[in-house]
Design a protein around this motif. Structure first.
Motif, PDB file in Angstrom:
ATOM      1  N   PRO A  33      -5.731   5.552  -3.710  1.00 32.77           N
ATOM      2  CA  PRO A  33      -5.324   6.917  -3.368  1.00 32.77           C
ATOM      3  C   PRO A  33      -6.469   7.708  -2.744  1.00 32.77           C
ATOM      4  O   PRO A  33      -7.650   7.394  -2.938  1.00 32.77           O
ATOM      5  CB  PRO A  33      -4.942   7.514  -4.731  1.00 32.77           C
ATOM      6  N   ILE A  34      -6.094   8.740  -1.988  1.00 28.46           N
ATOM      7  CA  ILE A  34      -7.093   9.605  -1.367  1.00 28.46           C
ATOM      8  C   ILE A  34      -7.516  10.653  -2.396  1.00 28.46           C
ATOM      9  O   ILE A  34      -6.782  11.604  -2.679  1.00 28.46           O
ATOM     10  CB  ILE A  34      -6.539  10.281  -0.105  1.00 28.46           C
ATOM     11  N   ASN A  81       0.829  -1.203   0.000  1.00 28.91           N
ATOM     12  CA  ASN A  81       0.000   0.000   0.000  1.00 28.91           C
ATOM     13  C   ASN A  81       0.868   1.259   0.000  1.00 28.91           C
ATOM     14  O   ASN A  81       1.501   1.592   0.997  1.00 28.91           O
ATOM     15  CB  ASN A  81      -0.910  -0.011   1.233  1.00 28.91           C
ATOM     16  N   LYS A 109       3.462   6.353   2.457  1.00 29.33           N
ATOM     17  CA  LYS A 109       3.579   7.809   2.505  1.00 29.33           C
ATOM     18  C   LYS A 109       3.154   8.356   3.870  1.00 29.33           C
ATOM     19  O   LYS A 109       3.770   9.284   4.396  1.00 29.33           O
ATOM     20  CB  LYS A 109       2.715   8.444   1.412  1.00 29.33           C
ATOM     21  N   GLU A 166      -0.105   4.400  -0.145  1.00 32.20           N
ATOM     22  CA  GLU A 166      -0.640   5.444   0.729  1.00 32.20           C
ATOM     23  C   GLU A 166      -0.179   5.241   2.175  1.00 32.20           C
ATOM     24  O   GLU A 166       0.129   6.190   2.889  1.00 32.20           O
ATOM     25  CB  GLU A 166      -2.176   5.468   0.673  1.00 32.20           C
ATOM     26  N   SER A 174      -8.425   4.367   2.752  1.00 29.84           N
ATOM     27  CA  SER A 174      -7.359   4.366   1.745  1.00 29.84           C
ATOM     28  C   SER A 174      -6.406   3.192   1.944  1.00 29.84           C
ATOM     29  O   SER A 174      -6.019   2.508   0.996  1.00 29.84           O
ATOM     30  CB  SER A 174      -6.583   5.690   1.812  1.00 29.84           C
TER      31      SER A 174
END
Length: 450
Positions: free
Chosen positions: A335-336, A22, A27, A24, A329
């Motif tokens: 993705p958001i 993932n 990050k 997301e 997410s």
């Protein structure tokens, strides 16, 4: 040249990214973390928030441990240092836990995260905030005693009330500050009566320097007259002794008249009575940006704008929405974006589709471009009038479902070819002219704000 331990941490990040499907999640919980020291097998890792720490410990501990031992060796120990701005530094150890500090003898029951610094200020709360700062600076020795804040659920009353207590303790650690929800006060009172300890109960409250009672409307009711009378005597004693009283309520005192004894209601009106209203668009967006910054999250500005325009009721909704969007997410590995935000929002708030008309757009254009409606409908070729006319056509095309021909009729009674020319010219102006771009953005902000 960067230190070796920093290079090693970058190797850890590469390993984690390869083993974490993932992007997301990577990050949000790894990419922003920074190695700041490595001494005696202890790596100190700076992370953006306690939220990230909790996720690392609960969901990604095994992966993180595997990466560290693979790069730094089996004996590595990890310490998190949470990056803070105006608060005191916080260190949280993992893998080797520190001893828990002893509880203080007197528990204020305050949430120490509820500070003035973390309170988002806006037009909806500026008067209450100003008064709260005065109260906190000189508790008991000010014109705002008692300090009575009212407003709907979730607008920040409890945060502001507790911020007063936190500020007082920061500047006077020996002060006896107590935060108590009204329902807990009722329970304590009932228990004291049952155990024949009412005098002890009253004497304890008489020792308080700053008493913060949350949700005072919980005292309402004919069956709570004894509770009200007891609180009245505590209130009287503290007020006459120069102690500070702070109360929150979901309605103004006048709406409690049928449910409170008159002499207690009269006391509530002695000092400051202030309302905290629902947060406006600008404050909602500021709260969302602050939440993302605090948690180290990066969410597209358009998504934040979409949330701010649709989640209009209270602050708690905004914070919950951000947490829920991030969780979705990560769970669905996507993705958001606005589509995901919309899916989450529909589970938390009612999204009402705003209907924007060409007539409404014209009204906003007139105000932002400094022209009048008569000029827009005229044949004038003055620059400011042409700009306003073309901007109105462009915005009607963007925000309504009207045809090009219909837009031309509404805006200056022009034909469809004129509208098509205006659309192209606006695109060029938005790229090349800062003055036009600013006025155009001003109209869009008014259309998007609730």
């Amino acid at each position: 040249m960067q230190p070796q331990f920093v290079t090693q941490w970058e190797q850890c990040l590469a390993f984690i990214k390869d083993n974490l499907s993932n992007e997301e999640a990577y990050k949000a919980f790894f990419a922003q973390n920074r190695a700041i020291s490595y001494v005696d097998d202890k790596l100190v890792l700076e992370i953006p928030s306690h939220f990230v720490y909790e996720r690392l410990e609960s969901e990604y501990f095994d992966l993180l441990k595997k990466a560290l031992q693979r790069v730094y060796g089996q004996g590595v120990r990890l310490e998190y240092q949470i990056k803070v701005t105006k608060q005191e530094d916080m260190n949280v150890e993992a893998l080797a836990r520190p001893e828990q500090p002893q509880e203080p003898e007197f528990d204020s029951h305050l949430n120490l995260n509820c500070t003035f610094q973390s309170f988002c200020a806006g037009k909806s709360n500026e008067l209450a905030l100003s008064a709260a700062l005065t109260v906190a600076g000189k508790p008991g020795n000010n014109a705002f005693n008692p300090f009575f804040i009212f407003g709907a659920s979730g607008v920040g009353k409890t945060h502001l009330a507790q911020a007063i207590g936190v500020y007082v303790l920061e500047h006077n650690p020996k002060a006896r500050v107590l935060y108590v929800p009204a329902h807990l006060f009722k329970i304590q009172y009932t228990d004291a009566v049952r155990k024949n300890q009412l005098n002890d109960f009253i004497n304890f409250y008489r020792t308080i320097d700053v008493l913060i009672v949350d949700d005072i409307q919980e005292f309402s009711g004919k069956n709570l007259v004894a509770t009200q009378n007891t609180f009245f005597h505590i209130f009287n004693y503290l007020h006459s002794a120069g102690k500070q009283l702070v109360m929150t309520c979901d309605r103004p005192p006048v709406e409690l008249a049928e449910d409170l004894i008159p002499r207690l209601l009269t006391r509530f009106k002695w000092g400051f009575i202030g309302e905290i209203e629902h947060p406006d668009y600008e404050l909602r967006r500021s709260i969302l940006q602050g939440k993302c910054q605090k948690e180290g999250l990066k969410i597209n500005a358009d998504v934040l704008d979409f949330i701010a325009r649709n989640a209009t009721d209270n602050v708690r909704d905004l914070e919950g929405i951000i947490n829920s969007i991030l969780a979705h997410s990560i769970a669905f590995n996507r993705p958001i974006d606005q589509e995901l935000a919309g899916r989450v929002l529909r589970m938390i708030v009612k999204i009402e589709q705003k209907v924007i008309t060409c007539e409404a757009i014209l009204q906003h254009v007139v105000g932002s471009f400094g022209v009048d409606m008569k000029s827009i409908n005229s044949k004038s070729r003055k620059r400011e009038i042409v700009w306003a006319r073309q901007a109105a056509m462009s915005l009607c095309k963007k925000y309504t479902t009207q045809s090009v021909s219909r837009i031309g009729q509404v805006v200056g009674n022009r034909d469809h070819a004129t509208v098509l020319h205006a659309l192209k010219n606006v695109d060029d102006l938005l790229e090349s002219d800062a003055e036009f771009r600013e006025k155009y953005a001003s109209v869009e902000a008014k259309l998007q704000a609730k």
